[in-house]
Design a protein around this motif. Structure first.
Motif, PDB file in Angstrom:
ATOM      1  N   SER A  31       0.817  -1.224   0.000  1.00 20.45           N
ATOM      2  CA  SER A  31       0.000   0.000   0.000  1.00 20.45           C
ATOM      3  C   SER A  31       0.847   1.268   0.000  1.00 20.45           C
ATOM      4  O   SER A  31       0.457   2.279  -0.600  1.00 20.45           O
ATOM      5  CB  SER A  31      -0.937   0.009   1.217  1.00 20.45           C
ATOM      6  N   GLY A  32       2.007   1.220   0.650  1.00 22.73           N
ATOM      7  CA  GLY A  32       2.813   2.435   0.775  1.00 22.73           C
ATOM      8  C   GLY A  32       3.802   2.653  -0.349  1.00 22.73           C
ATOM      9  O   GLY A  32       4.242   3.786  -0.585  1.00 22.73           O
ATOM     10  N   TYR A  33       4.170   1.581  -1.056  1.00 23.35           N
ATOM     11  CA  TYR A  33       5.208   1.734  -2.088  1.00 23.35           C
ATOM     12  C   TYR A  33       4.838   1.072  -3.420  1.00 23.35           C
ATOM     13  O   TYR A  33       4.832   1.722  -4.458  1.00 23.35           O
ATOM     14  CB  TYR A  33       6.537   1.163  -1.586  1.00 23.35           C
ATOM     15  N   THR A  34       4.523  -0.237  -3.368  1.00 28.68           N
ATOM     16  CA  THR A  34       4.309  -0.973  -4.606  1.00 28.68           C
ATOM     17  C   THR A  34       3.164  -0.412  -5.434  1.00 28.68           C
ATOM     18  O   THR A  34       3.326  -0.146  -6.638  1.00 28.68           O
ATOM     19  CB  THR A  34       4.042  -2.468  -4.310  1.00 28.68           C
ATOM     20  N   ALA A  35       2.002  -0.243  -4.820  1.00 26.54           N
ATOM     21  CA  ALA A  35       0.830   0.242  -5.566  1.00 26.54           C
ATOM     22  C   ALA A  35       1.082   1.616  -6.192  1.00 26.54           C
ATOM     23  O   ALA A  35       0.817   1.806  -7.397  1.00 26.54           O
ATOM     24  CB  ALA A  35      -0.403   0.258  -4.668  1.00 26.54           C
ATOM     25  N   PRO A  36       1.570   2.607  -5.422  1.00 22.21           N
ATOM     26  CA  PRO A  36       1.831   3.915  -6.035  1.00 22.21           C
ATOM     27  C   PRO A  36       2.878   3.841  -7.152  1.00 22.21           C
ATOM     28  O   PRO A  36       2.746   4.525  -8.172  1.00 22.21           O
ATOM     29  CB  PRO A  36       2.349   4.756  -4.863  1.00 22.21           C
ATOM     30  N   TYR A  37       3.886   2.983  -6.961  1.00 22.33           N
ATOM     31  CA  TYR A  37       4.936   2.897  -7.987  1.00 22.33           C
ATOM     32  C   TYR A  37       4.404   2.285  -9.272  1.00 22.33           C
ATOM     33  O   TYR A  37       4.732   2.750 -10.377  1.00 22.33           O
ATOM     34  CB  TYR A  37       6.121   2.089  -7.473  1.00 22.33           C
ATOM     35  N   ASP A  73       2.717   4.907 -11.153  1.00 18.88           N
ATOM     36  CA  ASP A  73       3.659   5.866 -11.742  1.00 18.88           C
ATOM     37  C   ASP A  73       4.285   5.363 -13.036  1.00 18.88           C
ATOM     38  O   ASP A  73       4.579   6.149 -13.942  1.00 18.88           O
ATOM     39  CB  ASP A  73       4.774   6.191 -10.737  1.00 18.88           C
ATOM     40  N   ILE A  74       4.518   4.051 -13.131  1.00 16.62           N
ATOM     41  CA  ILE A  74       5.193   3.525 -14.320  1.00 16.62           C
ATOM     42  C   ILE A  74       4.209   2.879 -15.316  1.00 16.62           C
ATOM     43  O   ILE A  74       4.613   2.115 -16.171  1.00 16.62           O
ATOM     44  CB  ILE A  74       6.301   2.522 -13.935  1.00 16.62           C
ATOM     45  N   TRP A  75       2.944   3.176 -15.176  1.00 18.65           N
ATOM     46  CA  TRP A  75       1.917   2.743 -16.119  1.00 18.65           C
ATOM     47  C   TRP A  75       1.711   1.221 -16.149  1.00 18.65           C
ATOM     48  O   TRP A  75       1.365   0.664 -17.187  1.00 18.65           O
ATOM     49  CB  TRP A  75       2.258   3.224 -17.550  1.00 18.65           C
ATOM     50  N   LEU A  76       1.895   0.557 -15.021  1.00 19.68           N
ATOM     51  CA  LEU A  76       1.699  -0.888 -14.991  1.00 19.68           C
ATOM     52  C   LEU A  76       0.441  -1.304 -14.237  1.00 19.68           C
ATOM     53  O   LEU A  76      -0.036  -2.426 -14.407  1.00 19.68           O
ATOM     54  CB  LEU A  76       2.909  -1.587 -14.343  1.00 19.68           C
ATOM     55  N   LYS A 126      -9.715  -2.133 -20.544  1.00 21.97           N
ATOM     56  CA  LYS A 126      -8.905  -2.452 -21.705  1.00 21.97           C
ATOM     57  C   LYS A 126      -7.443  -2.173 -21.367  1.00 21.97           C
ATOM     58  O   LYS A 126      -7.153  -1.323 -20.538  1.00 21.97           O
ATOM     59  CB  LYS A 126      -9.345  -1.609 -22.902  1.00 21.97           C
ATOM     60  N   PRO A 127      -6.519  -2.875 -22.001  1.00 18.32           N
ATOM     61  CA  PRO A 127      -5.094  -2.644 -21.726  1.00 18.32           C
ATOM     62  C   PRO A 127      -4.688  -1.200 -21.985  1.00 18.32           C
ATOM     63  O   PRO A 127      -5.238  -0.530 -22.860  1.00 18.32           O
ATOM     64  CB  PRO A 127      -4.382  -3.605 -22.686  1.00 18.32           C
ATOM     65  N   SER A 128      -3.730  -0.755 -21.225  1.00 13.26           N
ATOM     66  CA  SER A 128      -3.224   0.611 -21.382  1.00 13.26           C
ATOM     67  C   SER A 128      -2.393   0.736 -22.654  1.00 13.26           C
ATOM     68  O   SER A 128      -1.722  -0.212 -23.074  1.00 13.26           O
ATOM     69  CB  SER A 128      -2.366   0.984 -20.171  1.00 13.26           C
ATOM     70  N   LYS A 129      -2.422   1.900 -23.256  1.00 11.55           N
ATOM     71  CA  LYS A 129      -1.582   2.184 -24.417  1.00 11.55           C
ATOM     72  C   LYS A 129      -0.189   2.633 -23.997  1.00 11.55           C
ATOM     73  O   LYS A 129       0.692   2.830 -24.839  1.00 11.55           O
ATOM     74  CB  LYS A 129      -2.233   3.265 -25.284  1.00 11.55           C
ATOM     75  N   ASN A 130      -0.001   2.802 -22.689  1.00 15.48           N
ATOM     76  CA  ASN A 130       1.270   3.345 -22.184  1.00 15.48           C
ATOM     77  C   ASN A 130       2.106   2.332 -21.409  1.00 15.48           C
ATOM     78  O   ASN A 130       3.076   2.702 -20.768  1.00 15.48           O
ATOM     79  CB  ASN A 130       0.979   4.542 -21.269  1.00 15.48           C
ATOM     80  N   VAL A 171       8.730  -4.964 -22.413  1.00 15.51           N
ATOM     81  CA  VAL A 171       9.282  -6.049 -21.592  1.00 15.51           C
ATOM     82  C   VAL A 171      10.678  -5.679 -21.113  1.00 15.51           C
ATOM     83  O   VAL A 171      11.022  -5.882 -19.928  1.00 15.51           O
ATOM     84  CB  VAL A 171       9.326  -7.370 -22.395  1.00 15.51           C
ATOM     85  N   LYS A 172      11.496  -5.129 -21.976  1.00 15.13           N
ATOM     86  CA  LYS A 172      12.858  -4.756 -21.610  1.00 15.13           C
ATOM     87  C   LYS A 172      12.863  -3.698 -20.509  1.00 15.13           C
ATOM     88  O   LYS A 172      13.642  -3.792 -19.552  1.00 15.13           O
ATOM     89  CB  LYS A 172      13.606  -4.238 -22.844  1.00 15.13           C
ATOM     90  N   GLU A 173      11.982  -2.715 -20.637  1.00  9.08           N
ATOM     91  CA  GLU A 173      11.912  -1.664 -19.614  1.00  9.08           C
ATOM     92  C   GLU A 173      11.483  -2.234 -18.261  1.00  9.08           C
ATOM     93  O   GLU A 173      12.009  -1.840 -17.215  1.00  9.08           O
ATOM     94  CB  GLU A 173      10.936  -0.572 -20.061  1.00  9.08           C
ATOM     95  N   ILE A 174      10.544  -3.160 -18.285  1.00  9.68           N
ATOM     96  CA  ILE A 174      10.069  -3.767 -17.038  1.00  9.68           C
ATOM     97  C   ILE A 174      11.182  -4.575 -16.378  1.00  9.68           C
ATOM     98  O   ILE A 174      11.447  -4.447 -15.179  1.00  9.68           O
ATOM     99  CB  ILE A 174       8.849  -4.674 -17.308  1.00  9.68           C
TER     100      ILE A 174
END
Length: 210
Positions: A107-113, A116-119, A149-153, A157-160
């Motif tokens: 709740s404090g880190y994973t969800a907000p992050y 932020d990175i569109w995942l 629907k899936p995000s366009k952003n 895979v490499k970035e993840i």
């Protein structure tokens, strides 16, 4: 005493479900870390499906037995059972303290992050699309339908796989949940002891000369 048995059997069933969910979290996190370490090819669909399990933070919520909240506990003749029931709240507290670490990290880190990175959006879609992730539901037939629907952003895979923060989250998913499941197994043994002592209590009352 029948109510006691039913409630602790339900607690045992719930505890086993939460242990299984954590095993799934650890297994999938380890698989993704292996992709990071070995640089194996993986499709985005497969990667997101495996990562989606980190969206859940299983917690044990036992049934509160009336005996523990009243003087009825003094009517139990089996001193070992009486002692274990008296200590039950502290047993549960020990587990919940372990669970809180993963809950707070999510709740404090994973969800907000993940937002932020569109995942977050895509991981939620994959999470609800995998029936194994829904073991926390008492009635899976009432599982929610997700109209997303899936995000366009979504990152590539490499970035993840090159995201050092995601690697840290996955590592924590394994290390924290290993500890929680160790504590869960300890609590499981105590539940089995309570059920066994409960059976002894019944036999003694039915056969007072034994």
């Amino acid at each position: 005493m029948k109510q006691l048995q039913e409630e602790f059997e339900s607690n045992l069933q719930q505890l086993d479900i939460k242990v299984e969910l954590r095993e799934n979290i650890m297994s999938k996190a380890a698989e993704v870390l292996d992709y990071i370490d070995t640089e194996k090819d993986i499709s985005k669909d497969t990667l997101l499906q495996k990562m989606s399990i980190i969206l859940i933070a299983p917690t044990f919520d036992p049934i509160q037995n009336d005996i523990l909240q009243s003087d009825k506990i003094q009517l139990i003749s089996n001193s070992r059972l009486r002692r274990m029931l008296g200590n039950w709240p502290s047993y549960v507290t020990e587990l919940k303290e372990q669970e809180t670490e993963w809950v707070n990290l999510y709740s404090g880190y994973t969800a907000p992050y993940l937002i932020d990175i569109w995942l977050s959006r895509d991981l939620n879609i994959y999470f609800f699309d995998d029936p194994r992730n829904l073991n926390y539901l008492m009635d899976k037939s009432n599982s929610p339908r997700i109209n997303l629907k899936p995000s366009k952003n979504t990152p590539s895979v490499k970035e993840i796989l090159n995201d050092v923060k995601l690697e840290g989250i996955l590592s924590s998913a394994i290390l924290i949940n290993v500890g929680v499941n160790v504590e869960s197994q300890s609590l499981r043994s105590k539940i089995l002891d309570i059920l066994e002592s409960r059976d002894s209590e019944i036999v003694t009352k039915e056969n007072p000369n034994l």
